[in-house]
Design an enzyme around this catalytic site. Sequence first.
Site, PDB file in Angstrom:
ATOM      1  N   GLU A 106     100.029  57.345  13.018  1.00  0.00           N
ATOM      2  CA  GLU A 106      99.412  56.623  14.130  1.00  0.00           C
ATOM      3  C   GLU A 106      98.027  56.100  13.766  1.00  0.00           C
ATOM      4  OE1 GLU A 106      98.356  57.231  18.897  1.00  0.00           O
ATOM      5  OE2 GLU A 106      99.705  58.623  17.867  1.00  0.00           O
ATOM      6  N   VAL A 107      97.886  54.793  13.861  1.00  0.00           N
ATOM      7  CA  VAL A 107      96.620  54.075  13.664  1.00  0.00           C
ATOM      8  C   VAL A 107      95.910  54.500  12.376  1.00  0.00           C
ATOM      9  CG1 VAL A 107      94.601  53.162  14.851  1.00  0.00           C
ATOM     10  CG2 VAL A 107      96.452  54.101  16.195  1.00  0.00           C
TER      11      VAL A 107
END
Length: 259
Positions: free
Chosen positions: A157-158
């Site tokens: 994630e990110v």
Amino acid sequence: MGGMTVKDLREAKGNRTIAYVQVASEEEAVAASAAGMDMIGTAFVPDRAHFARAVPDTHFQFGLPWGKHADSTEALRDAMAAMMAGAQSVYCGCSPKIVEALAVEGVPVICHVGLVPPKATWTGGFKAVGKTVEQARMIWQQVQNFESAGAFAVEMEVIPAALATEITKRSKMLTISLGSGAGCDAQYLFSADLLGENRGHIPRHAKTYRNFAAERDRMQDERIAAYGEYIADVRGGVFPNDVQSVATDDAVLAQLWKD
């Protein structure tokens, strides 16, 4: 067993990109399956335990809520329940130790690195993780630890797209991108973002394909208008009329009062 199995997903690595969505209702799950979604996920909570049965032709994943489990036994109990409810895999945001306990029992586990919302305080809050050498090394080490623990997939994630791409090349796990670029094995979005359910802030990594928020606003305006018209009809003596009422023969009433 319908849909892509874990074996199918692993064999797709390097061959085609997997489409994956997180849903919050059975309606969304059914729609995603009808559209041809490869993977559908949702939190494993009591009112969603039946979702998997509604989409038997799609790989379904239940997420174990982070913070609910005090140890591997509790996590394993919920993971087994999720699999019995029809899931083909589970998401677990816990440590490699707990992931290993699930994997040893044959539970296919998706782990999580990068911006892990419940643990964001450790990485500086809700922002990208892995932009420094130190953080990039941390993420790569975490990925290796989870792979050694037996996880079959990792949600990233990110994190920087280039880092995610390189990890994808080096890891046997299926890599899932949530805001981590196009170089991963699977792409992941929340249905609420995809459908435009939210107002205000839209995550940078999300792409909105519809504007359900505006449609909900329109429907609310229509509800208010309909209720207002009903109130006016009641107060004006227009509702109910003969159509909404039951008729009877005058002779019946005459006989009733006569008796």
